[in-house]
Scaffold this active site. Structure first.
Site, PDB file in Angstrom:
ATOM      1  N   CYS A   1     -10.366  14.328  -3.009  1.00 39.93           N
ATOM      2  CA  CYS A   1     -11.308  13.944  -1.931  1.00 39.93           C
ATOM      3  C   CYS A   1     -12.701  14.579  -2.011  1.00 39.93           C
ATOM      4  O   CYS A   1     -13.625  13.907  -2.150  1.00 39.93           O
ATOM      5  CB  CYS A   1     -10.733  14.316  -0.662  1.00 39.93           C
ATOM      6  SG  CYS A   1      -9.153  13.161  -0.501  1.00 39.93           S
TER       7      CYS A   1
HETATM    8  P1  NAD Z   1      -3.644   6.899  -4.949  1.00 39.31           P
HETATM    9  O1  NAD Z   1      -4.618   6.536  -6.282  1.00 39.31           O
HETATM   10  O2  NAD Z   1      -2.703   8.093  -4.840  1.00 39.31           O
HETATM   11  O3  NAD Z   1      -2.985   5.688  -4.571  1.00 39.31           O
HETATM   12  C1  NAD Z   1      -3.379   4.256  -4.278  1.00 39.31           C
HETATM   13  C2  NAD Z   1      -2.482   3.228  -4.357  1.00 39.31           C
HETATM   14  O4  NAD Z   1      -2.716   1.925  -4.352  1.00 39.31           O
HETATM   15  C3  NAD Z   1      -1.720   3.366  -6.038  1.00 39.31           C
HETATM   16  O5  NAD Z   1      -0.369   3.389  -5.851  1.00 39.31           O
HETATM   17  C4  NAD Z   1      -2.215   1.811  -6.236  1.00 39.31           C
HETATM   18  O6  NAD Z   1      -1.124   1.382  -7.491  1.00 39.31           O
HETATM   19  C5  NAD Z   1      -2.371   0.958  -5.175  1.00 39.31           C
HETATM   20  N1  NAD Z   1      -2.955  -0.110  -5.438  1.00 39.31           N
HETATM   21  C6  NAD Z   1      -4.080  -0.409  -5.998  1.00 39.31           C
HETATM   22  N2  NAD Z   1      -4.521  -1.518  -5.804  1.00 39.31           N
HETATM   23  C7  NAD Z   1      -3.601  -2.467  -5.090  1.00 39.31           C
HETATM   24  C8  NAD Z   1      -3.298  -3.576  -4.525  1.00 39.31           C
HETATM   25  N3  NAD Z   1      -4.224  -4.614  -4.817  1.00 39.31           N
HETATM   26  N4  NAD Z   1      -2.326  -3.692  -3.688  1.00 39.31           N
HETATM   27  C9  NAD Z   1      -1.276  -2.705  -3.508  1.00 39.31           C
HETATM   28  N5  NAD Z   1      -1.634  -1.523  -4.043  1.00 39.31           N
HETATM   29  C10 NAD Z   1      -2.468  -1.309  -4.682  1.00 39.31           C
HETATM   30  O7  NAD Z   1      -4.804   7.283  -3.845  1.00 39.31           O
HETATM   31  P2  NAD Z   1      -4.665   8.263  -2.628  1.00 39.31           P
HETATM   32  O8  NAD Z   1      -4.781   9.759  -3.129  1.00 39.31           O
HETATM   33  O9  NAD Z   1      -3.359   7.974  -1.714  1.00 39.31           O
HETATM   34  O10 NAD Z   1      -5.884   8.021  -1.513  1.00 39.31           O
HETATM   35  C11 NAD Z   1      -6.035   6.517  -0.984  1.00 39.31           C
HETATM   36  C12 NAD Z   1      -7.392   6.552  -0.285  1.00 39.31           C
HETATM   37  O11 NAD Z   1      -7.057   7.808   0.938  1.00 39.31           O
HETATM   38  C13 NAD Z   1      -8.632   6.893  -0.918  1.00 39.31           C
HETATM   39  O12 NAD Z   1      -9.604   6.391  -0.300  1.00 39.31           O
HETATM   40  C14 NAD Z   1      -8.625   8.467  -0.604  1.00 39.31           C
HETATM   41  O13 NAD Z   1     -10.226   8.842  -0.645  1.00 39.31           O
HETATM   42  C15 NAD Z   1      -8.074   8.621   0.939  1.00 39.31           C
HETATM   43  N6  NAD Z   1      -7.510   9.802   1.198  1.00 39.31           N
HETATM   44  C16 NAD Z   1      -6.849  10.708   0.217  1.00 39.31           C
HETATM   45  C17 NAD Z   1      -6.391  11.837   0.556  1.00 39.31           C
HETATM   46  C18 NAD Z   1      -5.332  12.682  -0.662  1.00 39.31           C
HETATM   47  O14 NAD Z   1      -5.284  13.793  -0.134  1.00 39.31           O
HETATM   48  N7  NAD Z   1      -5.007  11.963  -1.471  1.00 39.31           N
HETATM   49  C19 NAD Z   1      -6.494  12.386   1.961  1.00 39.31           C
HETATM   50  C20 NAD Z   1      -7.068  11.519   2.770  1.00 39.31           C
HETATM   51  C21 NAD Z   1      -7.880  10.341   2.414  1.00 39.31           C
END
Ligand code: NAD
Length: 441
Positions: A275
């Site tokens: 992030c």
């Molecule tokens: P991540 O990469 O861990 O997970 C994303 C998931 O989406 C993956 O499992 C992927 O396979 C799936 N995906 C991709 N395309 C897809 C589709 N078309 N249909 C269904 N699934 C699909 O990402 P994350 O860390 O969970 O982050 C997600 C969002 O949340 C980002 O925008 C991030 O900035 C935000 N965020 C993350 C955190 C954190 O601590 N990781 C905290 C707050 C906000």
């Protein structure tokens, strides 16, 4: 409430499992077959405290995982978009968000009941209304605000503490295109009746997320810059400086409670994770596009990218020639409590050590598997335990603040020739080891 969570990564799975815990019926959607299969068998594909218990408790009852987005969305009242928003060429890549919006829009065609589509991914201000909403309308042939709702609900969880962050929120931010969309989102969080709720429009909600993350990043880089200067001036120890700073009434209340924010005013070898680095750069890039240079955030990012190199500078003070040294690296994940290696300072540090001819022995309590993927082809040894990583080494670099590393002085004391400890998190008392160096000392 019936909730479909699209994207089952850190945010999607934690949100899904926690919404199930709150009593909702949740279906998690992902394109990754292995993730879906693991979740269906009751095993989270990521390491996160308390998540295995939640998934096991609810799977097959109020929680399920599927590859079928259309079925999940049409059988729900609310869809959350929780896919990744990585950086590509220095700016936010919205391709996953766009693809999912298109698929949800197509599914909306078949829905007869009111449904609200909520962006939970971190997206630059304006994205929900200017990118997601038009895609939903075009794909569904329906009108937002009449036929379906649209909202933005940023996620503030911290990896390693994600479940407790979600179940004990400090705030709930609901950005909607109209009251009905906001009310629908509020229904999902109904149980948190004593938590402050910010009801606003989607772009303010998006900005709240960026403002929160970039504030933390700024405090970390400011502390690191002050630490680096203190070290050069000499006879200043930056934790003492920060103790003095924290006693300000702006940071410490009358009953002696230090503001949580204060923990970010502490020196280290740089922030990482999925992030802070990406969100800072994404906002800089949006500012550039709109003709608003983000000078402060450019500097914050610059300081952070240089900070891991300070660890090598400290090492070189004692060993001007690094070639042939044997170094133990403690901590690979970007923070304690997670196996997430994304943007971890350990990555540039280890690459640099190896390129300088150092023999690296690395250890992390839980990130070994993700580390072996990150360091594929690199000649380093991933150790089974801390003792193995620090045995017979010339120096130890401490990168991640894992509690277990508090045992380090005892391990070092057992060695005939104690190694230099370079403390990248200032977690070990300098007097507790014979040969100590740390950021900001
Ligand atoms: P991540 O990469 O861990 O997970 C994303 C998931 O989406 C993956 O499992 C992927 O396979 C799936 N995906 C991709 N395309 C897809 C589709 N078309 N249909 C269904 N699934 C699909 O990402 P994350 O860390 O969970 O982050 C997600 C969002 O949340 C980002 O925008 C991030 O900035 C935000 N965020 C993350 C955190 C954190 O601590 N990781 C905290 C707050 C906000």
């Amino acid at each position: 409430m019936r909730i479909a969570v699209v994207g089952t990564g850190y945010v999607g799975l934690v949100s899904g499992a926690c919404f199930a815990e709150l009593g909702h019926d949740v279906v998690c959607v992902d394109t990754d077959r292995d993730k879906v299969a693991k979740i269906q068998s009751g095993v989270p594909p990521i390491h996160e405290r308390d998540l295995p218990q939640l998934v096991r408790r609810h799977i097959g009852r109020r929680l399920r995982a599927t590859l079928d987005l259309t079925e999940a969305v049409t059988s729900s009242d609310m869809s959350l978009i929780a896919v990744g928003t990585p950086l590509r060429d220095g700016k936010i890549d919205l391709s996953f968000v766009r693809a999912v919006a298109e698929q949800i829009g197509t599914a909306l065609k078949e829905i007869r009941h009111y449904h609200v589509v909520v962006v939970k991914s971190t997206v630059v201000p304006g994205t929900t209304e200017k990118t997601v909403l038009p895609i939903l309308e075009a794909a569904s042939g329906k009108k937002a605000g009449y036929d379906f709702g649209v909202g933005m609900n940023p996620e503030f969880l911290t990896e390693g503490e994600a479940v407790s962050d979600f179940l004990r929120p400090d705030r709930i931010v609901l950005g909607g295109i109209d009251d009905r969309s906001i009310d629908a989102m509020a229904e999902a969080y109904r149980q948190f009746d004593s938590v402050p709720v910010v009801r606003t429009n989607p772009r303010s909600a998006e900005m709240i997320k960026y403002a929160s993350n970039t504030l933390l990043a700024t405090m970390i880089s400011l502390s690191n810059e002050l630490a680096n200067l203190s070290a050069e001036v000499g006879e200043i120890d930056v934790p003492t400086v920060m103790e003095g700073v924290h006693l300000s009434r702006y940071l410490t209340s009358e009953d002696g409670q230090t503001a949580q924010l204060a923990s970010f005013l502490y020196p280290g070898c740089g922030y990482g994770g999925s992030c802070l680095p990406k969100d800072t750069k994404a906002l800089v890039s949006q500012g550039m596009e709109l003709g608003v240079p983000m000078r402060v955030l450019e500097a914050v990012d610059h300081v952070n990218r240089a900070q891991p190199e300070r660890m090598l500078d400290l090492l070189r003070r004692q060993f001007p020639e690094l070639v042939g040294l044997r170094v133990g690296v403690l901590g690979l994940a970007f923070r304690p409590g997670t196996d997430d290696m994304r943007e971890s300072p350990a990555i540039p540090i280890i690459h640099k050590l190896v390129s300088e001819g150092v023999e690296v022995r690395a250890y992390d309590p839980i990130a070994t598997e993700s580390a072996s993927a990150v360091f594929t082809g690199l000649n380093i040894k991933l150790c089974e335990d801390m003792a193995e990583a620090v045995q017979d080494v010339d120096a130890v670099l401490l990168i991640t603040r894992w509690d277990e590393f508090a045992q380090l002085p005892a391990l070092i004391a057992r060695q005939p020739v104690p190694p230099l400890l370079v403390d990248g998190r200032r977690m070990i008392a300098p007097v507790s080891v014979p040969n100590y160096s740390g950021i900001g000392l």
